[in-house]
Design a protein around this motif. Structure first.
Motif, PDB file in Angstrom:
ATOM      1  N   ASN A 302       0.822  -1.208   0.000  1.00 25.22           N
ATOM      2  CA  ASN A 302       0.000   0.000   0.000  1.00 25.22           C
ATOM      3  C   ASN A 302       0.857   1.259   0.000  1.00 25.22           C
ATOM      4  O   ASN A 302       2.001   1.260   0.459  1.00 25.22           O
ATOM      5  N   ALA A 303       0.273   2.318  -0.521  1.00 21.67           N
ATOM      6  CA  ALA A 303       0.882   3.645  -0.446  1.00 21.67           C
ATOM      7  C   ALA A 303      -0.203   4.625  -0.027  1.00 21.67           C
ATOM      8  O   ALA A 303      -1.360   4.497  -0.436  1.00 21.67           O
ATOM      9  N   ARG A 304       0.177   5.578   0.794  1.00 19.19           N
ATOM     10  CA  ARG A 304      -0.775   6.580   1.259  1.00 19.19           C
ATOM     11  C   ARG A 304      -0.436   7.936   0.650  1.00 19.19           C
ATOM     12  O   ARG A 304       0.729   8.329   0.617  1.00 19.19           O
ATOM     13  N   ILE A 305      -1.468   8.604   0.161  1.00 18.59           N
ATOM     14  CA  ILE A 305      -1.306   9.932  -0.428  1.00 18.59           C
ATOM     15  C   ILE A 305      -1.968  10.937   0.492  1.00 18.59           C
ATOM     16  O   ILE A 305      -3.132  10.771   0.883  1.00 18.59           O
ATOM     17  N   ILE A 306      -1.217  11.953   0.865  1.00 20.89           N
ATOM     18  CA  ILE A 306      -1.729  13.016   1.730  1.00 20.89           C
ATOM     19  C   ILE A 306      -1.541  14.343   1.012  1.00 20.89           C
ATOM     20  O   ILE A 306      -0.435  14.657   0.561  1.00 20.89           O
ATOM     21  N   MET A 307      -2.613  15.098   0.881  1.00 14.51           N
ATOM     22  CA  MET A 307      -2.540  16.442   0.308  1.00 14.51           C
ATOM     23  C   MET A 307      -3.297  17.402   1.215  1.00 14.51           C
ATOM     24  O   MET A 307      -4.389  17.079   1.688  1.00 14.51           O
ATOM     25  N   ARG A 308      -2.714  18.563   1.447  1.00 14.21           N
ATOM     26  CA  ARG A 308      -3.389  19.620   2.195  1.00 14.21           C
ATOM     27  C   ARG A 308      -3.247  20.912   1.408  1.00 14.21           C
ATOM     28  O   ARG A 308      -2.157  21.246   0.947  1.00 14.21           O
ATOM     29  N   PHE A 309      -4.358  21.628   1.271  1.00 12.46           N
ATOM     30  CA  PHE A 309      -4.346  22.834   0.449  1.00 12.46           C
ATOM     31  C   PHE A 309      -5.535  23.704   0.840  1.00 12.46           C
ATOM     32  O   PHE A 309      -6.357  23.318   1.689  1.00 12.46           O
ATOM     33  N   THR A 310      -5.637  24.880   0.240  1.00  3.63           N
ATOM     34  CA  THR A 310      -6.763  25.777   0.493  1.00  3.63           C
ATOM     35  C   THR A 310      -7.422  26.155  -0.828  1.00  3.63           C
ATOM     36  O   THR A 310      -6.759  26.246  -1.862  1.00  3.63           O
ATOM     37  N   ALA A 311      -8.736  26.396  -0.790  1.00  5.47           N
ATOM     38  CA  ALA A 311      -9.471  26.778  -1.996  1.00  5.47           C
ATOM     39  C   ALA A 311     -10.774  27.461  -1.598  1.00  5.47           C
ATOM     40  O   ALA A 311     -11.374  27.136  -0.568  1.00  5.47           O
ATOM     41  N   GLY A 312     -11.217  28.409  -2.416  1.00  3.91           N
ATOM     42  CA  GLY A 312     -12.477  29.094  -2.159  1.00  3.91           C
ATOM     43  C   GLY A 312     -12.794  30.058  -3.288  1.00  3.91           C
ATOM     44  O   GLY A 312     -11.934  30.366  -4.121  1.00  3.91           O
ATOM     45  N   VAL A 313     -14.035  30.534  -3.348  1.00  2.00           N
ATOM     46  CA  VAL A 313     -14.457  31.482  -4.378  1.00  2.00           C
ATOM     47  C   VAL A 313     -15.194  32.650  -3.744  1.00  2.00           C
ATOM     48  O   VAL A 313     -15.696  32.563  -2.623  1.00  2.00           O
ATOM     49  N   GLU A 314     -15.256  33.752  -4.491  1.00  7.75           N
ATOM     50  CA  GLU A 314     -16.016  34.927  -4.064  1.00  7.75           C
ATOM     51  C   GLU A 314     -16.259  35.807  -5.282  1.00  7.75           C
ATOM     52  O   GLU A 314     -15.514  35.742  -6.264  1.00  7.75           O
ATOM     53  N   TYR A 315     -17.322  36.600  -5.236  1.00  6.08           N
ATOM     54  CA  TYR A 315     -17.566  37.602  -6.270  1.00  6.08           C
ATOM     55  C   TYR A 315     -17.433  38.975  -5.629  1.00  6.08           C
ATOM     56  O   TYR A 315     -17.543  39.134  -4.409  1.00  6.08           O
ATOM     57  N   ALA A 316     -17.215  39.995  -6.467  1.00 12.18           N
ATOM     58  CA  ALA A 316     -16.974  41.333  -5.943  1.00 12.18           C
ATOM     59  C   ALA A 316     -18.243  42.170  -5.896  1.00 12.18           C
ATOM     60  O   ALA A 316     -18.574  42.757  -4.863  1.00 12.18           O
ATOM     61  N   ILE A 317     -18.978  42.258  -7.015  1.00 15.18           N
ATOM     62  CA  ILE A 317     -20.131  43.155  -7.115  1.00 15.18           C
ATOM     63  C   ILE A 317     -21.359  42.338  -7.486  1.00 15.18           C
ATOM     64  O   ILE A 317     -21.516  41.898  -8.631  1.00 15.18           O
ATOM     65  N   VAL A 318     -22.250  42.130  -6.544  1.00 14.20           N
ATOM     66  CA  VAL A 318     -23.409  41.275  -6.782  1.00 14.20           C
ATOM     67  C   VAL A 318     -24.395  41.921  -7.747  1.00 14.20           C
ATOM     68  O   VAL A 318     -25.115  41.231  -8.475  1.00 14.20           O
ATOM     69  N   GLU A 319     -24.436  43.269  -7.789  1.00 15.87           N
ATOM     70  CA  GLU A 319     -25.354  43.948  -8.705  1.00 15.87           C
ATOM     71  C   GLU A 319     -24.991  43.716 -10.170  1.00 15.87           C
ATOM     72  O   GLU A 319     -25.806  43.965 -11.062  1.00 15.87           O
ATOM     73  N   ASP A 320     -23.764  43.252 -10.418  1.00 12.73           N
ATOM     74  CA  ASP A 320     -23.314  42.978 -11.781  1.00 12.73           C
ATOM     75  C   ASP A 320     -23.468  41.504 -12.146  1.00 12.73           C
ATOM     76  O   ASP A 320     -22.799  41.003 -13.048  1.00 12.73           O
TER      77      ASP A 320
END
Length: 331
Positions: A302-320
């Motif tokens: 067996n082999a174990r894979i470990i990954m740690r990272f960050t991710a996210g989304v956002e918008y700036a102007i909701v009226e657009d």
């Protein structure tokens, strides 16, 4: 000589970021430039919005403020995520040996067995990232809040920009996409980077409609009776029928269409790409990628894979932003 598959490898920080980039940024929306990417968000980043009113006034000899400035902000804060996976090396060795010998579809041979395994994992992470960007919900394990979730609870979205959706078919898709175009604010229409982001089923229906063989039911002049069925566009684009589409770009009424694989069926979002942001910390100290060979620890394959990272989304102007088929619970 047998292929060596001892693969205990550790990457951290910036070096791990190279593998994280391969995992996250290969999501279709990101790899095809559908939204803006902020790659070095270590914790959070503030998206500033500057509103001005009446900026131009009649000239005078004196200095006088000509506008009211309103500064607001939204926070792009990527979430920490991880991959913990155990695989059996023997399941991958035969494929790896085929790659080394040139008997495969790989154009670039991974230099090590660890890279080969990570390539498989990266593709799966990219699929998951694509889903989270558009339809993710942080309440679900392994997801972050996507644009659909954020827009569904944003009271700042103008009601005129929120369009009710229906089940899309090749018979109604042109009319429904036209409604989205009509709802786009005048200040945005014709802007560079303006897209209608659509789900796969909307894109497929549109391609079929432009093939010319989709049908629509016509109404009489008063709009109160069905009077017949007609074909859309005869033999389709360039009279090629359903053979017209070769995976090229799509447009409607001068607005480019982007197929967002992560959007749920019958949903669409219209805005400019520089209003949508994906954030991650490719050089963050939180990044970690490990391939741990268990042979020396428990004698297994067996082999174990470990990954740690960050991710996210956002918008700036909701009226657009114009939404289709996304119910806003805050309005």
């Amino acid at each position: 000589m047998a292929t060596t598959t001892s693969i205990t490898t550790t990457y951290a920080g910036e070096f791990a970021g190279q593998y994280v980039a391969a995992s996250l940024l290969e999501a279709k929306t990101l790899s095809q430039g559908g939204i803006s990417i902020k790659p070095n968000v270590k914790f959070k980043e503030v998206l500033k919005r500057l509103d001005l009113d009446g900026i131009v006034k009649d000239a005078s000899c004196d200095f006088a403020d000509t506008s009211t400035i309103t500064l607001t902000e939204r926070i792009l804060q990527p979430e920490e995520q991880q991959v913990n996976l155990q695989i059996c090396k023997s399941d991958f060795v035969s494929d790896w040996e085929a790659v080394q010998m040139g008997y495969s579809a790989y154009h670039n041979v991974p230099p090590t067995f660890a890279d080969f395994v990570l390539g498989h994992i990266a593709a799966k992470v990219a699929e998951r990232t694509e889903l989270s960007i558009w339809s993710g919900d942080t309440a679900n394990d392994g997801q972050f809040d996507g644009f659909t979730k954020k827009l569904s609870v944003d009271a700042g979205l103008p009601s005129a920009n929120e369009l009710a959706g229906i089940a899309i078919t090749s018979s109604n898709v042109i009319e429904e996409l036209g409604k989205i175009v009509d709802a786009i604010p005048a200040s945005m229409y014709g802007a560079e980077g303006l897209f209608i982001y659509v789900s796969q089923n909307i894109a497929r229906a549109y391609v079929r409609a432009l093939g010319g063989f989709a049908t629509v039911t016509q109404e009489n002049a008063a709009g109160n009776d069905k009077v017949g069925i007609t074909s859309i566009g005869g033999a389709g684009v360039n009279s090629q029928g359903t053979m017209w589409y070769q995976n090229g770009g799509l447009m409607i009424d001068g607005v480019k269409i982007f197929v967002a694989n992560g959007l749920a069926n019958n949903k669409a979002i219209a805005t400019t790409k520089d209003n949508l942001f994906f954030g991650t910390g490719l050089v963050s100290d939180h990044n970690e990628v490990k391939v741990l060979d268990m042979a020396d620890l428990d004698g297994s394959q067996n082999a174990r894979i470990i990954m740690r990272f960050t991710a996210g989304v956002e918008y700036a102007i909701v009226e657009d932003i114009v939404t289709y088929g996304i119910v806003n619970a805050a309005n």
